[in-house]
Design an enzyme around this catalytic site. Structure first.
Site, PDB file in Angstrom:
ATOM      1  N   ARG A  61      38.346  64.205 -21.688  1.00  0.00           N
ATOM      2  CA  ARG A  61      38.460  64.466 -20.254  1.00  0.00           C
ATOM      3  C   ARG A  61      39.487  63.542 -19.610  1.00  0.00           C
ATOM      4  NH1 ARG A  61      34.680  62.717 -17.805  1.00  0.00           N
ATOM      5  NH2 ARG A  61      33.497  61.703 -19.459  1.00  0.00           N
ATOM      6  N   LYS A 202      32.161  70.641 -17.672  1.00  0.00           N
ATOM      7  CA  LYS A 202      31.796  69.521 -16.821  1.00  0.00           C
ATOM      8  C   LYS A 202      32.074  69.803 -15.350  1.00  0.00           C
ATOM      9  CE  LYS A 202      30.019  66.850 -19.881  1.00  0.00           C
ATOM     10  NZ  LYS A 202      28.533  66.761 -19.949  1.00  0.00           N
ATOM     11  N   HIS A 221      22.054  64.594 -16.974  1.00  0.00           N
ATOM     12  CA  HIS A 221      22.914  64.593 -18.153  1.00  0.00           C
ATOM     13  C   HIS A 221      22.033  64.195 -19.332  1.00  0.00           C
ATOM     14  CE1 HIS A 221      26.608  62.881 -20.441  1.00  0.00           C
ATOM     15  NE2 HIS A 221      26.417  64.150 -20.728  1.00  0.00           N
ATOM     16  N   SER A 239      28.174  60.485 -24.210  1.00  0.00           N
ATOM     17  CA  SER A 239      28.771  60.991 -25.439  1.00  0.00           C
ATOM     18  C   SER A 239      28.707  59.941 -26.544  1.00  0.00           C
ATOM     19  CB  SER A 239      30.238  61.364 -25.166  1.00  0.00           C
ATOM     20  OG  SER A 239      30.902  61.702 -26.347  1.00  0.00           O
ATOM     21  N   LYS A 243      22.518  62.365 -28.224  1.00  0.00           N
ATOM     22  CA  LYS A 243      21.716  63.373 -27.512  1.00  0.00           C
ATOM     23  C   LYS A 243      21.582  64.652 -28.321  1.00  0.00           C
ATOM     24  CE  LYS A 243      23.696  64.211 -23.620  1.00  0.00           C
ATOM     25  NZ  LYS A 243      25.011  63.701 -24.025  1.00  0.00           N
ATOM     26  N   THR A 244      22.709  65.168 -28.783  1.00  0.00           N
ATOM     27  CA  THR A 244      22.693  66.439 -29.507  1.00  0.00           C
ATOM     28  C   THR A 244      21.975  66.296 -30.841  1.00  0.00           C
ATOM     29  OG1 THR A 244      24.742  67.151 -28.452  1.00  0.00           O
ATOM     30  CG2 THR A 244      24.124  68.260 -30.494  1.00  0.00           C
ATOM     31  N   ASP A 258      22.622  69.073 -23.475  1.00  0.00           N
ATOM     32  CA  ASP A 258      23.495  68.237 -22.644  1.00  0.00           C
ATOM     33  C   ASP A 258      23.163  68.223 -21.151  1.00  0.00           C
ATOM     34  OD1 ASP A 258      25.762  66.469 -22.579  1.00  0.00           O
ATOM     35  OD2 ASP A 258      26.888  68.061 -21.611  1.00  0.00           O
ATOM     36  N   ARG A 323      34.970  68.143 -31.833  1.00  0.00           N
ATOM     37  CA  ARG A 323      33.832  68.833 -31.230  1.00  0.00           C
ATOM     38  C   ARG A 323      33.596  70.204 -31.864  1.00  0.00           C
ATOM     39  NH1 ARG A 323      30.746  66.204 -26.985  1.00  0.00           N
ATOM     40  NH2 ARG A 323      32.041  64.441 -26.325  1.00  0.00           N
TER      41      ARG A 323
END
Length: 535
Positions: A61, A202, A221, A239, A243-244, A258, A323
């Site tokens: 980003r 996002k 988030h 990130s 989390k994933t 997410d 990703r």
């Protein structure tokens, strides 16, 4: 699909300000979008059929290029600063007009999608883009309406996506050739000058972070899943914190990886897909994500493959931030409704670069508020443009500062109230380093982390002894079956105990300095938790 040499006032372009397309491809599914991406030379196929794309110089980003339009209707409620930079209304009008003119007459791809699994609180999103693979990305990431719901689809928000358009700072009021600009009054998002698709998802997350608090609901988030007893769990984290990976558990149904909302009916996913970081992805440790990354319909960003399309998930040539984007149903054990009940457990994930924090600790509600507002973790290259190649400690309030249009206290107070109302158990989990700082110590074993999480989620940690950490006041379990006792105590994992003490004191000081901006806005019990942490 509509495909004509000239097309005016097409329904798929309604509300976008774009009236003419050389060819218009509306709401194509994965096979059609894949075919167009290959035809246009945007991508190639992996050996298993996933779409491999490169995003050029933007492999993360562009946080310095994000703007919110300064409008009378919203200006008093925006958290202005480095996160939400002001863009004058007249400059946005110029940028919008130039992007609309750029899109005019080009081959375009549109997708009509939902954000929000709860029908009472979802928004309708229309994406207009020049990229077939970007359309597939959006189709994977958001919720796909049923065929019958597309007729007469009226968007609540429109995204004009022009990755090859170059903004002009002198004309458009921005800082570079890249611009991500959001107007809440016009319900319009302009993304220009970057191929990185994460900007699409996002930008809508930012919209949901704006809309839900006005309804008394908390946007988060976080990832979320449900256990066999219908107990929902939330996993906050930035990130690279897991989390994933940690929410994709074969014993629990995944709600989403997410972005979620917490409302009167419980938790609901904003998305219909997953956007997993896949650098060093292990088939043994992360079989669900591995399998999803090796199938048709998935988009692989900046993943390196050999000439035959065989993936090398350890290759960092293009970026650390590789990703995989895939529909949530690619995960075998998933809650397809995207909804769950009231959370029983809240896990705050951090990747501690200093190797100081314990692998798991129990938080009081006040401590949970403190760590939520702090949002400490480590960045390890590549998730944002310009980060560099090393590890950096950072504080991102609410574990998602770049996506918060309102002041952090708005979200913090909502979480505090929900924890109190529903009696959720709160945990801080360090997925970072142990035995030393980054470059010296080792990354926490995912097997140990899973064992600790399972013990917390199954209620086993409700019946064990705890000791109090002297630096942060955290309650650390003394013994957990399946995890060595020395792993639970971060100080014991260091060979040089004096070096650990120095590192811990240094991190405490960073917490103190970061929290100064929040101290006057929080309740006394949270201040007390902060003081205890600083002791």
């Amino acid at each position: 699909m509509t495909d004509k040499s000239a097309l005016r006032d097409a329904a798929p372009l309604k509300g976008t300000g774009v009236r003419l397309a050389a060819a218009l491809h509306a709401n194509l599914t994965a096979p059609g979008l894949t075919a167009h991406a290959l035809r246009k030379g945007e991508a190639r196929l992996s050996a298993e059929g996933a779409l491999i794309v490169k995003t050029g110089i933007h492999t993360g980003r562009s946080v310095a290029d994000k703007f919110v339009v300064d409008e009378p209707e919203t200006t008093n409620d925006i958290w202005w600063g480095k996160i939400n930079q002001r863009l004058p209304r007249d400059k946005f009008a110029v940028l919008k007009g130039r992007v609309q003119a750029y899109l005019q007459g080009r081959e375009l791809f549109t997708q009509d999608l939902y954000a929000g699994a709860d029908p009472d609180h979802r928004i309708r999103v229309r994406l207009v883009t020049t990229g077939a693979w970007h359309a597939l990305f959006a189709r994977n990431m958001f919720i796909r309406p049923a065929e019958g719901e597309l007729a007469g689809f009226e968007p609540d928000y429109v995204i004009l996506h022009a990755p090859d358009f170059e903004a002009d700072p002198a004309l458009d009021g921005v800082k570079s050739s890249t611009a991500i600009a959001l107007s809440f009054a016009e319900k319009l998002i302009v993304i220009a000058g970057t191929e990185y698709a994460g900007e699409i998802k996002k930008s809508i997350f930012t919209v949901m972070n704006w809309l839900l608090p006005a309804k008394g609901m908390l946007p988060m988030h976080c990832s979320a899943n449900i256990g066999p007893n219908e107990d929902a769990a939330l996993f906050f984290g930035l990130s690279g914190t897991g989390k994933t990976t940690l929410s994709s558990d074969p014993t629990r149904r995944l709600i989403g990886d997410d972005e979620h909302g917490w409302g009167p009916h419980g938790v609901f996913n904003f998305e219909g897909g997953c956007y997993a970081k896949v650098i060093d992805l292990s088939e043994e440790n992360e079989p669900e994500i591995w399998a999803a990354s090796h199938r048709f319909g998935t988009v692989l960003e900046n993943v390196v493959a050999d000439p035959r399309g065989r993936l090398d998930l350890t290759d960092r040539t293009l970026t650390e931030n590789t990703r995989a984007c895939y529909p949530v149903e690619f995960i075998p054990n998933v809650e397809l409704s995207g909804q769950g009940g009231m959370p029983k457990n809240i896990i705050m994930l951090t990747a501690d670069a200093f190797g100081v924090l314990p692998p798991i600790s129990r938080l009081t509600p006040a401590q949970a508020m403190y760590h939520f507002l702090s949002g400490y973790t480590a960045r390890v290259a590549g998730t944002e443009k310009g980060l560099g190649s090393g590890a950096q400690a950072t504080f991102s309030t609410c574990f998602g500062a770049p996506f918060l249009p309102r002041h952090p206290q708005v979200y913090g107070k909502l979480l505090q109230a929900l924890i109190k109302q529903h009696g959720a158990h709160c945990w801080l989990v360090n997925t970072g380093w142990s035995g030393g700082a980054y470059g010296v110590g080792k990354r926490m074993s995912i097997k140990h982390t899973r064992a600790l999480l399972n013990a917390a989620l199954n209620g086993e940690l409700d019946h064990v002894d705890y000791r109090t950490d002297p630096f942060f006041g955290l309650a650390i379990p003394v013994h957990v079956d399946g995890v060595p006792d020395e792993v639970l105590d971060p100080r014991q994992a260091w060979s040089d105990k004096a070096a650990y003490d120095a590192a811990a004191k240094g991190l405490v000081q960073r917490f103190i300095e970061n929290f100064e901006s929040f101290a006057e806005h929080v309740d006394e019990d949270v201040k007390a938790a902060a003081i205890k942490s600083a002791a």
